[in-house]
Design a protein around this motif. Structure first.
Motif, PDB file in Angstrom:
ATOM      1  N   ILE A  39      42.820  32.700  38.683  1.00  0.00           N
ATOM      2  CA  ILE A  39      42.219  32.598  40.031  1.00  0.00           C
ATOM      3  C   ILE A  39      40.749  32.191  39.904  1.00  0.00           C
ATOM      4  O   ILE A  39      40.282  31.281  40.577  1.00  0.00           O
ATOM      5  N   LYS A  50      47.176  33.855  44.206  1.00  0.00           N
ATOM      6  CA  LYS A  50      46.081  34.553  44.901  1.00  0.00           C
ATOM      7  C   LYS A  50      46.551  35.320  46.145  1.00  0.00           C
ATOM      8  O   LYS A  50      46.219  36.486  46.328  1.00  0.00           O
ATOM      9  N   ASP A  54      46.059  39.277  46.723  1.00  0.00           N
ATOM     10  CA  ASP A  54      45.168  39.723  47.802  1.00  0.00           C
ATOM     11  C   ASP A  54      45.890  40.596  48.824  1.00  0.00           C
ATOM     12  O   ASP A  54      45.269  41.421  49.486  1.00  0.00           O
TER      13      ASP A  54
END
Ligand code: AP5
Ligand code: MG
Length: 208
Positions: A39, A50, A54
């Motif tokens: 990332i 990602k 997240d």
């Protein structure tokens, strides 16, 4: 020594893996570290994983398994390794079983309450990768190497809650290793040194 460390998010897998690898001179393979480095470098893999990370979700197997297989085929893993955070689902355990014969699968266990407390104060060292804690820093820097520290993006309170809810290790993974006779469980509620003593007594059994 071919070892996997299982356990919920934030139970201390990375901390124990670092100590084991230093003592036994083994490569430390953390799928989370591999994803985070992709990332930060903006690689195609990093872009794909990602949003999962997240949101506190698991990254799909098709992006995860081949990375581990490739890494374990590298020369430095021939005589052993510590795999931290893989497998997390039965399909990953089965895939791993096809390429290596593990010596131990050790569960680093901790209650959700203590995990939330530890992750809210976690700091990561930019220089040596040590997962440390706000209480242990020396002059605001890593107590091990003096490096700058940062807060992981997924250590925000809402993301920690999502990780705990979505990433409970399925019992079928535990059963898979119990059946193979290589499962062990250690409580990480003690200090990291005392926790390591318990882990190390399991590792010494392998070496006999
Ligand atoms: P990953 O980076 O593996 O995150 P995780 O599993 O959530 O675990 P952590 O790294 O947060 O915690 P840890 O157990 O290593 O604890 P630590 O030693 O740092 O994965 C990140 C993401 O990538 C996942 O959410 C998922 O999206 C994805 N992913 C990764 N692998 C995947 C897979 N196989 N399949 C699909 N998706 C995958 O310790 C925590 C804190 O406690 C630190 O502050 C530390 O200093 C402190 N501490 C440690 N031990 C002690 C102690 N004994 N006493 C007091 N404090 C302690
Ligand atoms: Mg970790």
């Amino acid at each position: 020594m071919k070892i996997v460390l299982l356990g919920p998010p934030g139970s201390g897998k990375g901390t124990q893996a670092n100590i084991i690898c230093q003592k036994y001179n083994l490569p430390h393979i953390s799928t989370g570290d591999i994803f985070r480095s992709n990332i930060s470098q903006g690689t195609p893999l990093g872009k794909k994983v990602k949003e999962y990370i997240d949101s506190g979700s698991l990254v799909p197997d098709e992006l995860t398994i081949s990375i581990v297989e490739d890494r374990l085929r590298q020369d430095d893993c021939k005589d052993g390794f510590v795999l931290d955070g893989f497998p997390r689902v039965l399909s990953q355990a089965i895939a791993l079983d096809k390429i290596v014969n593990l010596d131990k699968a050790i569960m680093i266990d901790l209650s959700d309450e203590e995990i939330v407390r530890r992750l809210s104060g976690r700091r990561m060292c930019k220089k040596c990768g040590n997962p440390t804690h706000i209480d242990w820093l020396k002059n605001g820097k890593c107590e091990k190497c003096g490096g700058e520290v940062y807060v992981r993006d997924d250590d925000k309170e809402e993301t920690v809650k999502a990780r705990l809810a979505k990433q409970k290790l399925p019992q079928e993974v535990i059963d898979f290793y119990i059946k193979k006779g290589i499962y062990a469980k250690v409580s990480a509620l003690d200090t990291k040194e005392k926790t390591f003593e318990k882990v190390d007594s399991i590792l010494r059994e392998i070496k006999k």
